[in-house]
Design a protein around this motif. Structure first.
Motif, PDB file in Angstrom:
ATOM      1  N   GLY A 162     -29.137 -70.487 -78.795  1.00 30.04           N
ATOM      2  CA  GLY A 162     -28.700 -71.835 -79.134  1.00 30.04           C
ATOM      3  C   GLY A 162     -27.249 -71.983 -79.520  1.00 30.04           C
ATOM      4  O   GLY A 162     -26.840 -73.054 -80.001  1.00 30.04           O
ATOM      5  N   PHE A 163     -26.418 -70.964 -79.300  1.00 33.40           N
ATOM      6  CA  PHE A 163     -25.005 -71.055 -79.650  1.00 33.40           C
ATOM      7  C   PHE A 163     -24.232 -71.762 -78.539  1.00 33.40           C
ATOM      8  O   PHE A 163     -24.517 -71.566 -77.352  1.00 33.40           O
ATOM      9  CB  PHE A 163     -24.416 -69.663 -79.882  1.00 33.40           C
ATOM     10  CG  PHE A 163     -25.092 -68.904 -80.999  1.00 33.40           C
ATOM     11  CD1 PHE A 163     -25.100 -69.415 -82.288  1.00 33.40           C
ATOM     12  CD2 PHE A 163     -25.716 -67.691 -80.763  1.00 33.40           C
ATOM     13  CE1 PHE A 163     -25.720 -68.722 -83.326  1.00 33.40           C
ATOM     14  CE2 PHE A 163     -26.341 -66.992 -81.785  1.00 33.40           C
ATOM     15  CZ  PHE A 163     -26.343 -67.512 -83.074  1.00 33.40           C
ATOM     16  N   ASN A 164     -23.230 -72.575 -78.916  1.00 32.34           N
ATOM     17  CA  ASN A 164     -22.391 -73.233 -77.913  1.00 32.34           C
ATOM     18  C   ASN A 164     -21.275 -72.290 -77.464  1.00 32.34           C
ATOM     19  O   ASN A 164     -21.132 -71.186 -77.990  1.00 32.34           O
ATOM     20  CB  ASN A 164     -21.827 -74.558 -78.437  1.00 32.34           C
ATOM     21  CG  ASN A 164     -20.961 -74.382 -79.671  1.00 32.34           C
ATOM     22  OD1 ASN A 164     -20.183 -73.435 -79.780  1.00 32.34           O
ATOM     23  ND2 ASN A 164     -21.083 -75.306 -80.626  1.00 32.34           N
ATOM     24  N   SER A 165     -20.453 -72.738 -76.506  1.00 28.30           N
ATOM     25  CA  SER A 165     -19.448 -71.845 -75.922  1.00 28.30           C
ATOM     26  C   SER A 165     -18.394 -71.419 -76.932  1.00 28.30           C
ATOM     27  O   SER A 165     -17.916 -70.275 -76.889  1.00 28.30           O
ATOM     28  CB  SER A 165     -18.785 -72.513 -74.716  1.00 28.30           C
ATOM     29  OG  SER A 165     -18.101 -73.689 -75.095  1.00 28.30           O
ATOM     30  N   LEU A 166     -18.005 -72.298 -77.856  1.00 27.17           N
ATOM     31  CA  LEU A 166     -17.022 -71.924 -78.869  1.00 27.17           C
ATOM     32  C   LEU A 166     -17.587 -70.861 -79.804  1.00 27.17           C
ATOM     33  O   LEU A 166     -16.914 -69.868 -80.114  1.00 27.17           O
ATOM     34  CB  LEU A 166     -16.598 -73.160 -79.667  1.00 27.17           C
ATOM     35  CG  LEU A 166     -15.537 -72.915 -80.747  1.00 27.17           C
ATOM     36  CD1 LEU A 166     -14.272 -72.322 -80.132  1.00 27.17           C
ATOM     37  CD2 LEU A 166     -15.207 -74.206 -81.492  1.00 27.17           C
ATOM     38  N   GLU A 167     -18.836 -71.048 -80.261  1.00 25.52           N
ATOM     39  CA  GLU A 167     -19.477 -70.043 -81.117  1.00 25.52           C
ATOM     40  C   GLU A 167     -19.658 -68.732 -80.368  1.00 25.52           C
ATOM     41  O   GLU A 167     -19.455 -67.644 -80.926  1.00 25.52           O
ATOM     42  CB  GLU A 167     -20.833 -70.567 -81.599  1.00 25.52           C
ATOM     43  CG  GLU A 167     -20.739 -71.723 -82.581  1.00 25.52           C
ATOM     44  CD  GLU A 167     -22.092 -72.339 -82.875  1.00 25.52           C
ATOM     45  OE1 GLU A 167     -22.307 -72.792 -84.020  1.00 25.52           O
ATOM     46  OE2 GLU A 167     -22.947 -72.383 -81.961  1.00 25.52           O
ATOM     47  N   LEU A 168     -20.021 -68.837 -79.099  1.00 22.05           N
ATOM     48  CA  LEU A 168     -20.210 -67.646 -78.287  1.00 22.05           C
ATOM     49  C   LEU A 168     -18.893 -66.876 -78.170  1.00 22.05           C
ATOM     50  O   LEU A 168     -18.855 -65.650 -78.310  1.00 22.05           O
ATOM     51  CB  LEU A 168     -20.724 -68.052 -76.901  1.00 22.05           C
ATOM     52  CG  LEU A 168     -21.356 -66.991 -76.008  1.00 22.05           C
ATOM     53  CD1 LEU A 168     -22.362 -67.628 -75.072  1.00 22.05           C
ATOM     54  CD2 LEU A 168     -20.285 -66.259 -75.205  1.00 22.05           C
ATOM     55  N   GLY A 169     -17.798 -67.599 -77.912  1.00 20.80           N
ATOM     56  CA  GLY A 169     -16.491 -66.955 -77.834  1.00 20.80           C
ATOM     57  C   GLY A 169     -16.093 -66.298 -79.145  1.00 20.80           C
ATOM     58  O   GLY A 169     -15.520 -65.201 -79.158  1.00 20.80           O
ATOM     59  N   GLU A 170     -16.409 -66.961 -80.257  1.00 18.17           N
ATOM     60  CA  GLU A 170     -16.095 -66.398 -81.573  1.00 18.17           C
ATOM     61  C   GLU A 170     -16.875 -65.111 -81.821  1.00 18.17           C
ATOM     62  O   GLU A 170     -16.321 -64.116 -82.300  1.00 18.17           O
ATOM     63  CB  GLU A 170     -16.414 -67.423 -82.664  1.00 18.17           C
ATOM     64  CG  GLU A 170     -15.485 -68.621 -82.693  1.00 18.17           C
ATOM     65  CD  GLU A 170     -15.935 -69.692 -83.652  1.00 18.17           C
ATOM     66  OE1 GLU A 170     -15.154 -70.627 -83.920  1.00 18.17           O
ATOM     67  OE2 GLU A 170     -17.094 -69.612 -84.141  1.00 18.17           O
ATOM     68  N   ILE A 171     -18.160 -65.125 -81.500  1.00 12.27           N
ATOM     69  CA  ILE A 171     -18.993 -63.935 -81.703  1.00 12.27           C
ATOM     70  C   ILE A 171     -18.482 -62.774 -80.865  1.00 12.27           C
ATOM     71  O   ILE A 171     -18.332 -61.640 -81.349  1.00 12.27           O
ATOM     72  CB  ILE A 171     -20.465 -64.239 -81.367  1.00 12.27           C
ATOM     73  CG1 ILE A 171     -21.052 -65.234 -82.358  1.00 12.27           C
ATOM     74  CG2 ILE A 171     -21.296 -62.945 -81.382  1.00 12.27           C
ATOM     75  CD1 ILE A 171     -22.446 -65.719 -82.007  1.00 12.27           C
ATOM     76  N   LEU A 172     -18.203 -63.036 -79.583  1.00 10.60           N
ATOM     77  CA  LEU A 172     -17.719 -61.979 -78.706  1.00 10.60           C
ATOM     78  C   LEU A 172     -16.356 -61.470 -79.159  1.00 10.60           C
ATOM     79  O   LEU A 172     -16.066 -60.262 -79.056  1.00 10.60           O
ATOM     80  CB  LEU A 172     -17.645 -62.490 -77.268  1.00 10.60           C
ATOM     81  CG  LEU A 172     -18.994 -62.817 -76.618  1.00 10.60           C
ATOM     82  CD1 LEU A 172     -18.790 -63.404 -75.219  1.00 10.60           C
ATOM     83  CD2 LEU A 172     -19.867 -61.569 -76.533  1.00 10.60           C
ATOM     84  N   ALA A 173     -15.513 -62.363 -79.679  1.00 10.26           N
ATOM     85  CA  ALA A 173     -14.205 -61.939 -80.182  1.00 10.26           C
ATOM     86  C   ALA A 173     -14.347 -61.041 -81.403  1.00 10.26           C
ATOM     87  O   ALA A 173     -13.654 -60.026 -81.533  1.00 10.26           O
ATOM     88  CB  ALA A 173     -13.355 -63.158 -80.521  1.00 10.26           C
ATOM     89  N   ILE A 174     -15.255 -61.403 -82.290  1.00  8.25           N
ATOM     90  CA  ILE A 174     -15.460 -60.614 -83.516  1.00  8.25           C
ATOM     91  C   ILE A 174     -15.979 -59.221 -83.194  1.00  8.25           C
ATOM     92  O   ILE A 174     -15.474 -58.213 -83.710  1.00  8.25           O
ATOM     93  CB  ILE A 174     -16.426 -61.346 -84.474  1.00  8.25           C
ATOM     94  CG1 ILE A 174     -15.745 -62.585 -85.060  1.00  8.25           C
ATOM     95  CG2 ILE A 174     -16.867 -60.412 -85.608  1.00  8.25           C
ATOM     96  CD1 ILE A 174     -16.677 -63.495 -85.836  1.00  8.25           C
ATOM     97  N   ILE A 175     -16.987 -59.139 -82.341  1.00  6.62           N
ATOM     98  CA  ILE A 175     -17.550 -57.818 -82.050  1.00  6.62           C
ATOM     99  C   ILE A 175     -16.582 -56.979 -81.216  1.00  6.62           C
ATOM    100  O   ILE A 175     -16.530 -55.751 -81.360  1.00  6.62           O
ATOM    101  CB  ILE A 175     -18.916 -57.919 -81.341  1.00  6.62           C
ATOM    102  CG1 ILE A 175     -18.790 -58.575 -79.966  1.00  6.62           C
ATOM    103  CG2 ILE A 175     -19.908 -58.684 -82.205  1.00  6.62           C
ATOM    104  CD1 ILE A 175     -20.101 -58.610 -79.200  1.00  6.62           C
ATOM    105  N   THR A 176     -15.793 -57.636 -80.378  1.00  4.09           N
ATOM    106  CA  THR A 176     -14.807 -56.897 -79.591  1.00  4.09           C
ATOM    107  C   THR A 176     -13.686 -56.381 -80.474  1.00  4.09           C
ATOM    108  O   THR A 176     -13.112 -55.309 -80.221  1.00  4.09           O
ATOM    109  CB  THR A 176     -14.226 -57.787 -78.474  1.00  4.09           C
ATOM    110  OG1 THR A 176     -15.291 -58.306 -77.680  1.00  4.09           O
ATOM    111  CG2 THR A 176     -13.294 -56.991 -77.571  1.00  4.09           C
ATOM    112  N   ALA A 177     -13.363 -57.125 -81.531  1.00  4.92           N
ATOM    113  CA  ALA A 177     -12.289 -56.732 -82.440  1.00  4.92           C
ATOM    114  C   ALA A 177     -12.587 -55.417 -83.152  1.00  4.92           C
ATOM    115  O   ALA A 177     -11.658 -54.745 -83.621  1.00  4.92           O
ATOM    116  CB  ALA A 177     -12.036 -57.834 -83.464  1.00  4.92           C
ATOM    117  N   THR A 178     -13.850 -55.034 -83.224  1.00  3.49           N
ATOM    118  CA  THR A 178     -14.180 -53.748 -83.863  1.00  3.49           C
ATOM    119  C   THR A 178     -13.583 -52.582 -83.093  1.00  3.49           C
ATOM    120  O   THR A 178     -13.408 -51.493 -83.639  1.00  3.49           O
ATOM    121  CB  THR A 178     -15.706 -53.556 -83.958  1.00  3.49           C
ATOM    122  OG1 THR A 178     -16.277 -53.547 -82.638  1.00  3.49           O
ATOM    123  CG2 THR A 178     -16.344 -54.669 -84.768  1.00  3.49           C
TER     124      THR A 178
END
Length: 386
Positions: free
Chosen positions: A33-49
């Motif tokens: 149920g996440f929108n594209s902005l939330e999806l981008g934020e999640i992927l950015a956070i996990i990629t930042a690790t």
């Protein structure tokens, strides 16, 4: 079990998991149920690790010479972190679980690369054949996962990921630590000076720009095809088509290195990538053009990766290989991947900004290709000898 089989199995399951996560993590998050902005934020956070984690793991591996212990620990902790997703539903718990998973998963590949290159005595030919099995694993599970998700819904993502992480952990248990890596005297010279020389800076920034350009593809390609009314199986088939082209390049990588310099191969790869994203954004509804763009993954990833590994192998000493790999993978894939994912989420607008996102990706890749023109052959050769 032969050395080749042991190493190949670890590559197979590592990249099989990548074949699940790369195209279908966005499908799983969309299903939550996440929108594209939330999806981008999640992927950015996990990629930042990937920015810091690989370097921390590599420092431990380089100082102890025990790459295998780091690989096994990373596989175990990645499994435990991923398992938490079975009980999570909201934004921050899912984000934290995926970030932990990425934190530990990123410990594996840099050390597996060093362990493999050491085990095969840095033979590019043998390495390419072992790495080939990673590409095969990616193909098999990109197609299989797509079918399972279409039948059993997005929740199949968790089951497939859990099984692959168990198999990855088991495959690391049959690996052996090369004697050379264990007995090697650690070089005392600082590695930091090499990071601030012009050839490495150009190489590093160009790599970041390449990964930024992959943001829309890694984050939204499956959803993009869905919006264009492609059938469910198209995601796996098209992505696998790119990996088939990737495999061919890995097999014949030696031919390219005989006729072209590292700088030329890196520059050509980025130029083809820029053309690829432009065509995806403009003609994504044409299956034939989309198929051709997927074939160019041979340049976007395989050729660029092979040239990058050669650059790093030549540029850093044996005792610095783990840290060199970690800084490259952490900085390029971490910073570039995180920025690319976030910007893709901002530009995507739930599919309305798809063309804009891919045009931006093309511009990023083209900028990287232009920058690599300044990686002069003479200065590069001097740096590799130091």
């Amino acid at each position: 079990m032969q050395l080749f089989t042991r190493l190949s199995s670890s590559y197979f399951f590592y990249f099989a998991l990548l074949g699940l996560v790369t195209p279908f993590l966005s499908v799983y998050l969309d299903g939550k149920g996440f929108n594209s902005l939330e999806l981008g934020e999640i992927l950015a956070i996990i990629t930042a690790t990937r920015i810091i984690a690989p370097s921390l793991w590599a420092m431990l591996a380089d100082k102890t010479g025990r790459q295998l212990a780091v690989i096994r620990l990373g596989a175990l902790l990645a499994l435990l972190s991923f398992t938490l997703l079975f009980w999570l539903d909201s934004y921050w718990p899912i984000t934290l679980s995926l970030a932990l998973f990425s934190l530990f998963w990123t410990a594996i590949l840099p050390q597996l690369e060093v362990l493999t290159l050491t085990s095969v005595k840095r033979s590019g030919k043998i390495y390419a054949r072992i790495r080939l099995w990673g590409s095969l694993g990616f193909i098999v599970f990109a197609i299989l996962a797509g079918q399972l998700i279409s039948v059993f819904s997005f929740q199949a993502f968790l089951a497939v990921g859990f099984i692959l992480l168990i198999l990855l952990l088991l495959s690391t248990l049959v690996l052996q630590q090369p004697k050379q890596a264990r007995s090697k005297v650690i070089e005392q010279a600082s590695i930091w000076a090499k990071f601030f020389k012009l050839p490495f800076i150009i190489f590093f920034i160009a790599g970041i720009l390449l990964q930024v350009s992959f943001g829309p593809y890694y984050s939204f390609f499956a959803l993009y095809l869905r919006d264009l009314a492609y059938p469910d199986y198209a995601v796996g088939v098209l992505i696998s088509l790119g990996v088939v082209a990737e495999i061919i390049v890995f097999i014949y990588a030696g031919v390219f290195f005989k006729h072209f310099s590292i700088q030329s191969l890196l520059c050509i790869s980025l130029a083809f990538t820029a053309l690829r994203w432009y065509c995806v954004g403009l003609w994504g509804d044409s299956v034939w053009i989309l198929s051709l763009t997927q074939l160019s993954h041979a340049f976007s990833f395989a050729l660029y990766h092979s040239a990058s590994m050669q650059f790093i192998s030549n540029y850093f000493s044996q005792a610095q290989q783990g840290r060199g790999q970690a800084v490259y993978l952490g900085g390029v894939y971490g910073v570039g991947g995180a920025v690319g994912a976030y910007l893709a989420g901002v530009l995507w607008l739930d599919g309305q900004g798809a063309s804009t996102a891919f045009n931006f990706a093309a511009l990023a890749a083209l900028s990287g290709a232009i920058l690599l023109l300044f990686l002069k052959e003479k200065s590069h050769a001097i740096s590799l000898k130091e």
